[in-house]
Write a protein that holds these residues in place. Structure first.
Motif, PDB file in Angstrom:
ATOM      1  N   GLY A 165      -4.958   3.999   0.937  1.00 51.19           N
ATOM      2  CA  GLY A 165      -5.425   3.586   2.256  1.00 51.19           C
ATOM      3  C   GLY A 165      -5.788   2.120   2.333  1.00 51.19           C
ATOM      4  N   GLN A 166      -5.649   1.391   1.197  1.00 52.20           N
ATOM      5  CA  GLN A 166      -5.979  -0.034   1.189  1.00 52.20           C
ATOM      6  C   GLN A 166      -4.973  -0.859   1.994  1.00 52.20           C
ATOM      7  OE1 GLN A 166      -8.690  -1.620  -0.659  1.00 52.20           O
ATOM      8  NE2 GLN A 166      -9.410   0.500  -0.541  1.00 52.20           N
ATOM      9  N   ASP A 167      -3.842  -0.256   2.365  1.00 52.25           N
ATOM     10  CA  ASP A 167      -2.868  -0.970   3.210  1.00 52.25           C
ATOM     11  C   ASP A 167      -3.471  -1.328   4.566  1.00 52.25           C
ATOM     12  OD1 ASP A 167      -2.973   1.649   4.103  1.00 52.25           O
ATOM     13  OD2 ASP A 167      -0.802   1.895   4.277  1.00 52.25           O
ATOM     14  N   GLU A 168      -4.551  -0.663   4.945  1.00 53.48           N
ATOM     15  CA  GLU A 168      -5.215  -0.981   6.210  1.00 53.48           C
ATOM     16  C   GLU A 168      -5.869  -2.360   6.185  1.00 53.48           C
ATOM     17  OE1 GLU A 168      -7.954   2.124   7.088  1.00 53.48           O
ATOM     18  OE2 GLU A 168      -6.392   3.657   7.373  1.00 53.48           O
ATOM     19  N   LEU A 169      -6.029  -2.942   4.990  1.00 54.91           N
ATOM     20  CA  LEU A 169      -6.643  -4.262   4.869  1.00 54.91           C
ATOM     21  C   LEU A 169      -5.667  -5.398   5.160  1.00 54.91           C
ATOM     22  CD1 LEU A 169      -8.771  -3.736   1.624  1.00 54.91           C
ATOM     23  CD2 LEU A 169      -9.546  -3.623   3.998  1.00 54.91           C
ATOM     24  N   GLN A 207      -0.318  -5.188  11.159  1.00 55.80           N
ATOM     25  CA  GLN A 207      -0.286  -3.723  11.214  1.00 55.80           C
ATOM     26  C   GLN A 207       0.689  -3.227  12.279  1.00 55.80           C
ATOM     27  OE1 GLN A 207      -1.907  -1.447   9.257  1.00 55.80           O
ATOM     28  NE2 GLN A 207      -2.853  -3.041   7.996  1.00 55.80           N
ATOM     29  N   THR A 221      -0.481   2.260  -0.605  1.00 56.09           N
ATOM     30  CA  THR A 221      -0.297   3.193   0.496  1.00 56.09           C
ATOM     31  C   THR A 221      -1.172   4.435   0.316  1.00 56.09           C
ATOM     32  OG1 THR A 221       1.979   2.462   0.836  1.00 56.09           O
ATOM     33  CG2 THR A 221       1.391   4.628   1.723  1.00 56.09           C
ATOM     34  N   PRO A 253       2.643  -2.005   6.037  1.00 53.09           N
ATOM     35  CA  PRO A 253       2.028  -0.681   5.943  1.00 53.09           C
ATOM     36  C   PRO A 253       2.919   0.435   6.487  1.00 53.09           C
ATOM     37  CG  PRO A 253       0.383  -2.275   6.605  1.00 53.09           C
ATOM     38  CD  PRO A 253       1.703  -2.997   6.624  1.00 53.09           C
ATOM     39  N   ASN A 254       3.524   0.212   7.659  1.00 49.43           N
ATOM     40  CA  ASN A 254       4.390   1.241   8.215  1.00 49.43           C
ATOM     41  C   ASN A 254       5.728   1.321   7.481  1.00 49.43           C
ATOM     42  OD1 ASN A 254       4.817   3.324  10.253  1.00 49.43           O
ATOM     43  ND2 ASN A 254       6.376   1.957  11.076  1.00 49.43           N
ATOM     44  N   THR A 277     -12.808   5.386   0.322  1.00 52.14           N
ATOM     45  CA  THR A 277     -12.945   3.962   0.652  1.00 52.14           C
ATOM     46  C   THR A 277     -13.669   3.240  -0.476  1.00 52.14           C
ATOM     47  OG1 THR A 277     -15.011   4.400   1.790  1.00 52.14           O
ATOM     48  CG2 THR A 277     -13.005   4.459   3.113  1.00 52.14           C
ATOM     49  N   ARG A 334       5.248   3.388   4.450  1.00 54.25           N
ATOM     50  CA  ARG A 334       5.113   4.813   4.757  1.00 54.25           C
ATOM     51  C   ARG A 334       6.460   5.427   5.112  1.00 54.25           C
ATOM     52  NH1 ARG A 334       0.111   2.861   7.054  1.00 54.25           N
ATOM     53  NH2 ARG A 334       1.112   2.492   9.059  1.00 54.25           N
TER      54      ARG A 334
END
Length: 542
Positions: free
Chosen positions: A420-424, A428, A417, A434-435, A8, A438
């Motif tokens: 993990g920055q796609d969580e920002l 969602q 991807t 993001p999905n 992170t 993936r």
């Protein structure tokens, strides 16, 4: 099995490898719709281990979004005769244009009308720029269509335009005209956020080619406008961009702020982009006129890449002819985007009216029952009254190759991807980026190539359609035409053609031959001259 540990606070990732088993290979084959024998899988395993090491090694190579693949999409079908003759471009005379007593009326003047006021020095570019900056400030709290007002740069460019015009050095119709750019176009000195939280503070130290070309034409960059995060929809990191006709609803996207700002009279024109509907859709919702040019007409240097084989840049304006004015300024190669070709743009204001054009219509789409059928049928009648011959056409069949876009987008944002920055990202959901990024990683390279081979056949099939007609008209909602022509690279003009019962606009679309923007813009302008839908504007509250 491959385990990932995300660190992170940065775009970095650690890899922990475990042996790839026969069951892993069998499961992967199942995802691809294939089945291998035990002996075949046993033979595969060493190579799969080697591939994984190659992937890990490849990911150590920094590949910024601006680096394109070595393969370039070519929209030309076999035996295509490329246009070579550049004729003189002519735009219609707006007539005698007077500065209105109520200056608020300037909000909905066309580019050509504002140009007449500037050239005759009835108003200065500085005055006009300040006027639109104040409108942007007044209405953005409602519409959420602005990311950055480029006030300092705008006033500098406007002052320069004033000095040149006063000295008799008039550059043309865009000289001194304020405009906005979708915030995936780089502008030196200002943030370029791509509408997404991970890039909220990103600043690129150069201008996109489109921004450069508009500056050369004398246009005044006044705002960086909102876009759906990473060019999807109308939700960005700050809010949701709103429709000026109904601020409780969204403007659609991804050129969300461009369409919203022009529809609301906050700017005379704006630059949008389209990969799979991002000019057509917000123009439809907001009642603007948009031009999606032929693929490879406008350089994408300095623009965020989403799909290298599908991304296109075009203008969103008040009228079709305004689109022609802006397109003429931004089209052409720059030596940086190698997909761009140097073909002529031929537009004459009265050209379509003096020709007996064959206008195809997507018969299957018009025959369906849908909410805007009355408006679209009326549009066909207008075209008949203008003297065009309407010819029913059938669009080619095609399998769903939509994963092409997702695969290229996943490559463009590979590091997002893996880090993990796609969580920002704000959205969602299952069908949000993001999905989609993936799941795109599970598309086999062989299928990606096969889909592009289908696309080659689709290009040839569309060439046969245009052997019978000069252009064709279709409902803007007709996703089949929208998808096909974004894969094949054909140009399209979308323009308002009425209103729903709830007061929101409806639209109609014209699709043309490759590199023949002049014809579709001309027919679209002839339609607008015979109707008044583009002259109607939303009632806004401060």
């Amino acid at each position: 099995m491959l385990f990932l540990a995300f660190l992170t606070g940065g775009f970095s990732v650690q890899y922990f490898s475990a042996e790839i088993t026969a069951e892993d290979a069998r499961s992967s084959a199942k995802i691809m719709g294939l089945e291998f024998t035990d002996a075949e899988i046993d033979s595969l395993l060493p190579a799969l281990e080697g591939f994984r090491e190659d992937y890990i090694s490849l990911r150590k190579k920094e590949l910024p979004n601006s680096v394109s693949p070595a393969l370039y999409f070519n929209p030309l079908p076999p035996d295509f005769v490329t246009p070579t003759e550049q004729n003189a471009v002519s735009f219609s005379d707006p007539g005698e244009v007077k500065l209105p007593a109520d200056r608020s009326e300037l909000a909905f003047y066309t580019v050509r009308q504002l140009a007449a006021l500037l050239k005759s020095q009835q108003i200065t570019s500085t005055e006009l720029t300040k006027f639109f900056i104040e409108r942007l400030k007044a209405y953005d709290p409602t519409l959420h269509c602005v990311i950055t007002i480029t006030e300092e740069k705008a006033l500098q460019q406007a002052a320069k335009a004033d000095a040149e015009i006063q000295a008799g050095n008039y550059r043309g119709l865009l000289h001194g005209i304020p405009y906005g750019a979708k915030d995936l176009l780089a502008a030196e000195g200002y943030k370029t956020t791509w509408g997404a939280m991970p890039y909220k503070e990103q600043q690129l130290d150069y201008d996109a080619t489109v921004v450069q070309k508009l500056e050369e034409a004398g246009a005044v960059l006044t705002a960086k406008l909102t876009m759906g995060a990473l060019a999807m929809g109308d939700v960005w990191y700050g809010e949701r961009t709103r429709n000026p006709w109904d601020p409780e609803s969204g403007s659609s996207g991804s050129s969300a702020g461009s369409a919203s700002a022009v529809a609301a009279g906050l700017l005379p024109f704006a630059i949008g982009t389209e990969t799979l509907g991002s000019i057509v859709s917000p123009s439809t919702v907001c009642g603007t006129t948009g031009l999606r040019p032929t693929y490879g007409r406008v350089s994408r240097h300095g623009a965020m890449a989403l799909s290298w084989s599908m991304d296109k840049i075009g203008p969103i304006c008040r009228s079709a002819e305004d689109c022609a004015v802006v397109f003429q300024a931004i089209a052409g190669p720059d030596g940086k985007d190698l997909s761009v070709t140097d073909y002529p743009f031929n537009y004459q204001a009265d050209y379509p009216a003096n020709r007996k054009l064959k206008v195809g219509y997507d018969q299957a789409a018009f025959e369906r029952d849908y909410g805007f059928k009355e408006q679209d049928q009326a549009s066909l009648k207008v075209l008949e009254d203008l003297g065009y011959e309407l010819v029913p056409i059938e669009l080619p069949e095609m399998p769903d190759i939509g994963f092409l876009l997702s695969v290229e987008a996943a490559a463009a944002f590979d590091e997002l991807t893996r880090s993990g920055q796609d969580e920002l990202l704000v959205r969602q959901t299952r069908n949000a980026w993001p999905n989609l990024f993936r799941r795109a990683r599970f598309v086999p390279a062989v299928e990606y190539i096969q889909a592009n081979r289908v696309r080659t056949q689709l290009v040839a099939d569309m060439a046969k359609v245009f052997e019978e007609v000069d252009l064709y008209v279709h409902p803007s909602w007709a996703s089949r035409s929208l998808r096909i022509t974004n894969y094949t690279g054909h140009p399209c003009v979308v323009l308002p053609n009425g209103f729903q019962e709830n007061g929101r606009p409806t639209s109609i679309s014209f699709t043309g031959k490759l590199y023949d923007e002049g014809t579709i813009v001309g027919v679209a302008q002839a339609y607008q001259n015979a109707t008044e839908f583009e002259d109607q504007h939303p009632a806004l509250k401060d």
